[in-house]
Design a protein around this motif. Structure first.
Motif, PDB file in Angstrom:
ATOM      1  N   HIS A 191     -27.754 -21.317   9.572  1.00 39.05           N
ATOM      2  CA  HIS A 191     -27.398 -20.094   8.842  1.00 39.05           C
ATOM      3  C   HIS A 191     -28.599 -19.566   8.060  1.00 39.05           C
ATOM      4  O   HIS A 191     -28.965 -18.388   8.180  1.00 39.05           O
ATOM      5  CB  HIS A 191     -26.224 -20.404   7.906  1.00 39.05           C
ATOM      6  N   PHE A 192     -29.227 -20.411   7.261  1.00 39.38           N
ATOM      7  CA  PHE A 192     -30.333 -19.969   6.413  1.00 39.38           C
ATOM      8  C   PHE A 192     -31.647 -19.821   7.167  1.00 39.38           C
ATOM      9  O   PHE A 192     -32.479 -18.978   6.802  1.00 39.38           O
ATOM     10  CB  PHE A 192     -30.504 -20.913   5.219  1.00 39.38           C
ATOM     11  N   TRP A 193     -31.864 -20.614   8.203  1.00 42.49           N
ATOM     12  CA  TRP A 193     -33.097 -20.461   8.972  1.00 42.49           C
ATOM     13  C   TRP A 193     -33.096 -19.168   9.772  1.00 42.49           C
ATOM     14  O   TRP A 193     -34.151 -18.586  10.006  1.00 42.49           O
ATOM     15  CB  TRP A 193     -33.332 -21.665   9.864  1.00 42.49           C
ATOM     16  N   ALA A 194     -31.907 -18.719  10.195  1.00 43.43           N
ATOM     17  CA  ALA A 194     -31.824 -17.410  10.857  1.00 43.43           C
ATOM     18  C   ALA A 194     -32.230 -16.319   9.867  1.00 43.43           C
ATOM     19  O   ALA A 194     -32.970 -15.390  10.210  1.00 43.43           O
ATOM     20  CB  ALA A 194     -30.404 -17.167  11.375  1.00 43.43           C
ATOM     21  N   LEU A 195     -31.766 -16.440   8.621  1.00 41.45           N
ATOM     22  CA  LEU A 195     -32.162 -15.500   7.574  1.00 41.45           C
ATOM     23  C   LEU A 195     -33.663 -15.575   7.320  1.00 41.45           C
ATOM     24  O   LEU A 195     -34.337 -14.545   7.184  1.00 41.45           O
ATOM     25  CB  LEU A 195     -31.392 -15.813   6.286  1.00 41.45           C
ATOM     26  N   SER A 281     -27.948 -11.103  13.827  1.00 40.81           N
ATOM     27  CA  SER A 281     -26.592 -11.275  14.356  1.00 40.81           C
ATOM     28  C   SER A 281     -26.126 -12.720  14.196  1.00 40.81           C
ATOM     29  O   SER A 281     -24.945 -12.971  13.931  1.00 40.81           O
ATOM     30  CB  SER A 281     -26.537 -10.853  15.833  1.00 40.81           C
ATOM     31  N   ILE A 282     -27.054 -13.677  14.345  1.00 44.86           N
ATOM     32  CA  ILE A 282     -26.709 -15.084  14.149  1.00 44.86           C
ATOM     33  C   ILE A 282     -26.353 -15.331  12.688  1.00 44.86           C
ATOM     34  O   ILE A 282     -25.370 -16.019  12.379  1.00 44.86           O
ATOM     35  CB  ILE A 282     -27.873 -15.999  14.590  1.00 44.86           C
ATOM     36  N   PHE A 283     -27.143 -14.759  11.780  1.00 46.81           N
ATOM     37  CA  PHE A 283     -26.855 -14.912  10.356  1.00 46.81           C
ATOM     38  C   PHE A 283     -25.481 -14.323  10.031  1.00 46.81           C
ATOM     39  O   PHE A 283     -24.670 -14.953   9.342  1.00 46.81           O
ATOM     40  CB  PHE A 283     -27.940 -14.214   9.534  1.00 46.81           C
ATOM     41  N   GLY A 284     -25.202 -13.125  10.533  1.00 48.64           N
ATOM     42  CA  GLY A 284     -23.915 -12.485  10.280  1.00 48.64           C
ATOM     43  C   GLY A 284     -22.760 -13.240  10.904  1.00 48.64           C
ATOM     44  O   GLY A 284     -21.718 -13.457  10.266  1.00 48.64           O
TER      45      GLY A 284
END
Length: 303
Positions: A191-195, A281-284
């Motif tokens: 989650h955070f690495w995508a961000l 999109s992964i983060f969302g």
């Protein structure tokens, strides 16, 4: 007389403004997730408590989480001022000073832990205290500026609220709430690495050693994909221990496999480059994913 009324009115508006800014210190978006996951932990527990006790317990846990958020903003105000994502927070904008944030965070921490001990039980209060201390001292002060694994280890703090919800209802720990902890713990890195991929310039300005900066884009994409795959056994675990049935397992697996697919697409993009839209999109999706997983815990409990 009229001047006095105007002055009192002005003071009242100022007080409301300060309250609003203090509330922002508590990271309301994070608090909403804490409230929800804590409620799921409480509602899926085998023991029933009164609605009043449940509301008080969840409210105090959310206050404790807000206290940790305030202390995080107090310590990281210098970093927040450098990042576009955080520069409008109350301390960088000068609406709240660091001393006010520190006093506010410490006060709320003490109130939430002591009150939770009084209104519920000692184990719930102890885990809430551990959560606050872990988030502030282990994640914020120790790990955040030192290692790209900050979010992996520090993610444990966000995994405790549903466990606390369970202990509020039962007064004890068992293997079932461990499944809540594992789901959030292993969900957090991807989650955070995508961000961090599409916000890497922000982290570079603040000199925060996030994975894209220390290990490169390709390594970050690989780690995101690996952690998404780890969600498969983690999602199966509650079924394996007979905590949930197929009403949880089947939709949760479908959501997880789609998450794997999105993360694989990100990984399979050009070497050492990433698709910004895909990372976003992964983060969302990861936020929606976690929300739905916990919804399915409730649905399975009802069925």
């Amino acid at each position: 007389m009229n001047n006095l009324r105007l002055k009192n009115k002005s003071l009242s508006q100022e007080d409301l403004f300060n309250f609003s800014e203090l509330f922002k210190l508590m990271k309301p978006r994070v608090m909403s997730l804490v409230i929800f996951t804590c409620a799921v932990g409480l509602l899926t527990a085998p023991d029933l408590i009164s609605t009043k006790e449940a509301i008080i317990g969840i409210l105090l846990v959310s206050i404790g989480a807000g206290a940790a958020g305030a202390l995080n903003m107090w310590y990281e105000s210098d970093l927040d001022a450098l990042m576009t994502r955080t520069c409008l927070r109350p301390i960088p904008t000068g609406k709240i000073n660091r001393n006010q944030a520190l006093i506010f965070g410490v006060t709320l921490s003490i109130i939430s832990v002591v009150a939770l001990d009084y209104f519920t039980n000692r184990i719930s209060a102890a885990i809430l205290l551990l959560t606050i201390l872990f988030y502030v001292f282990v994640y914020t002060i120790w790990l955040k500026r030192r290692t790209p694994q900050n979010i992996v280890i520090g993610g444990a703090a966000g995994a405790f609220p549903p466990v606390i919800g369970w202990t509020i209802a039962t007064g004890s720990l068992s293997i079932e709430p461990i499944s809540f902890f594992l789901i959030i713990f292993f969900w957090t890195p991807s989650h955070f690495w995508a961000l961090s991929l599409y916000k890497s310039n922000d982290y570079k300005k603040a000199n925060i050693p996030m994975l894209p900066l220390t290990n490169g884009v390709q390594s970050t994409k690989l780690n995101i994909f690996i952690y998404s795959l780890l969600m498969v056994p983690v999602i199966i675990f509650p079924y394996f221990i007979n905590f949930v049935g197929f009403a949880f397992l089947l939709p949760a697996l479908i959501l997880t496999l789609y998450y794997n697919y999105l993360c694989y697409e990100l990984y399979n993009y050009k070497k050492n480059k990433f698709d910004s839209k895909k990372a976003k999109s992964i983060f969302g999706y990861s936020i929606l994913y976690l929300f739905l997983i916990f919804v399915f815990f409730l649905i399975d409990k009802i069925l």
